[in-house]
Design an enzyme around this catalytic site. Sequence first.
Site, PDB file in Angstrom:
ATOM      1  CG  HIS A  71      32.505  51.781  27.211  1.00 29.47           C
ATOM      2  ND1 HIS A  71      32.358  52.019  25.641  1.00 29.47           N
ATOM      3  CD2 HIS A  71      31.818  52.668  27.617  1.00 29.47           C
ATOM      4  CE1 HIS A  71      31.695  52.955  25.530  1.00 29.47           C
ATOM      5  NE2 HIS A  71      31.413  53.384  26.477  1.00 29.47           N
TER       6      HIS A  71
ATOM      7  CD  GLU B  61      31.171  60.991  26.388  1.00 28.57           C
ATOM      8  OE1 GLU B  61      31.427  60.557  25.287  1.00 28.57           O
ATOM      9  OE2 GLU B  61      31.710  60.719  27.604  1.00 28.57           O
TER      10      GLU B  61
ATOM     11  CG  HIS C 131      27.022  54.165  28.837  1.00 29.51           C
ATOM     12  ND1 HIS C 131      26.530  55.422  28.316  1.00 29.51           N
ATOM     13  CD2 HIS C 131      28.127  54.017  28.437  1.00 29.51           C
ATOM     14  CE1 HIS C 131      27.874  55.909  27.685  1.00 29.51           C
ATOM     15  NE2 HIS C 131      28.717  55.057  27.848  1.00 29.51           N
TER      16      HIS C 131
ATOM     17  CG  HIS D 134      28.944  56.460  23.238  1.00 34.74           C
ATOM     18  ND1 HIS D 134      28.493  55.109  23.105  1.00 34.74           N
ATOM     19  CD2 HIS D 134      29.631  56.840  24.329  1.00 34.74           C
ATOM     20  CE1 HIS D 134      29.132  54.720  24.338  1.00 34.74           C
ATOM     21  NE2 HIS D 134      29.741  55.682  25.069  1.00 34.74           N
TER      22      HIS D 134
ATOM     23  CG  ASP E 160      31.213  55.963  30.161  1.00 36.93           C
ATOM     24  OD1 ASP E 160      31.084  55.008  29.121  1.00 36.93           O
ATOM     25  OD2 ASP E 160      31.398  56.969  29.542  1.00 36.93           O
ATOM     26  CG  ASP E 161      34.914  53.634  30.066  1.00 43.75           C
ATOM     27  OD1 ASP E 161      34.903  52.557  29.226  1.00 43.75           O
ATOM     28  OD2 ASP E 161      34.316  54.782  29.512  1.00 43.75           O
TER      29      ASP E 161
HETATM   30  N1  HPA Z   1      32.706  57.852  25.177  1.00 40.39           N
HETATM   31  C1  HPA Z   1      33.327  57.523  23.864  1.00 40.39           C
HETATM   32  N2  HPA Z   1      33.620  56.444  23.841  1.00 40.39           N
HETATM   33  C2  HPA Z   1      34.043  55.538  24.892  1.00 40.39           C
HETATM   34  C3  HPA Z   1      33.790  56.088  25.967  1.00 40.39           C
HETATM   35  C4  HPA Z   1      32.949  57.084  26.130  1.00 40.39           C
HETATM   36  O1  HPA Z   1      32.500  57.628  27.493  1.00 40.39           O
HETATM   37  N3  HPA Z   1      34.008  54.970  26.903  1.00 40.39           N
HETATM   38  C5  HPA Z   1      34.688  54.007  26.163  1.00 40.39           C
HETATM   39  N4  HPA Z   1      34.741  54.610  24.903  1.00 40.39           N
HETATM   40 ZN    ZN Z   2      30.476  55.156  26.963  1.00 39.36          ZN
END
Ligand code: HPA
Ligand code: ZN
Length: 335
Positions: free
Chosen positions: A16, A197, A14, A194, A275-276
């Site tokens: 991006h 969340e 996971h 996703h 994630d990021d």
């Molecule tokens: N959630 C949804 N969209 C996203 C995320 C995330 O954590 N990171 C980059 N785009």
């Molecule tokens: Zn994500």
Amino acid sequence: MKSFIAQLPKAELHLHIEGTFEPSLMFEIANRNNISIPFNSVEEIEKAYKFDCLQDFLDIYYQGAGVLIHEQDFYDLTYSYLEKCAAQNVRHTEIMFDPQTHTERGVSFDTVINGIVRACEDAKEKLGVSSLLIMSYLRHLSEEAAFETLKHSLPHKEKITAIGLDSSEKGNPPSKFKNVFEASVKEGYIPLAHAGEEGDADYVWEAIDILGIKRIDHGNNSLQDDKLVEEIVKRDLALTVCPLSNTALQVVKDLKEHPLKIMMDKGLNVTINSDDPAYFGGQVNKNYEEIHEALDLTKEDLYKLAKNSFKYSLLDEETKQKYIDELESFYKENK
Ligand code: HPA
Ligand code: ZN
């Protein structure tokens, strides 16, 4: 334990690519493209990375991605992430990219994917890190726009393994993308999304029942519904959990309250991911370290999490097994 985590062979499922954009590289690319960004220093950028919710973060994330123009920019972004993988014993990664973040600004789909793919090929050869690509649709945009992206992707079909669904979750349920997911699956893409969340358990139900996803990105709010948890376990769908993302976006108040261990105890198959990482304070190994510390995880827990990362990857069975064998022999010698 830090060195155990550092040496543990693992996969990241996971991630991006636009979220790996470190401030120093952002300045470098902004300068060479003559684009001004509203910050004067790396420190100023880092200070701006305080978020109250997902949308808060997304606003800054799309702004940062706005300096990426040329194929080489996408190459540099991707290669720089893959070097970090190599340094952390991430042996395999499944990279999400958001074509619409770029095509909406006039950058062509081909520019984006060609830069990313070239970096992945070089990294496989020079760094020994394998990767697969997940093309993610932006859920705040229309299904029609996602169809347009699907069309752009078809000449590159062989380079893309799966589709994803990301961006602002609340108010944009999975069912909004039913038709484009169906069409994407017909083209051979594996459906992922996703879900749960910020959205509630009903969004996760929609993602598994209506979109037929094979893996759940985040999935935290699945815990609201025991029947859903049972169903996820029954269908053997993994959750790609992102601890530092969850605290950065206030999905979880404190890592000590993170539901990872509860998920594991309920029989959910979970993985650890960043994630990021450029925005949420750490790469994948930092996520392992901090969640280990917060929840008092054992070496065996960490081993299970790493094993899941290979088991629930989109690799073919033979390659999965090769990585799992490598992990098992490491674990035998280091437990
Ligand atoms: N959630 C949804 N969209 C996203 C995320 C995330 O954590 N990171 C980059 N785009
Ligand atoms: Zn994500």
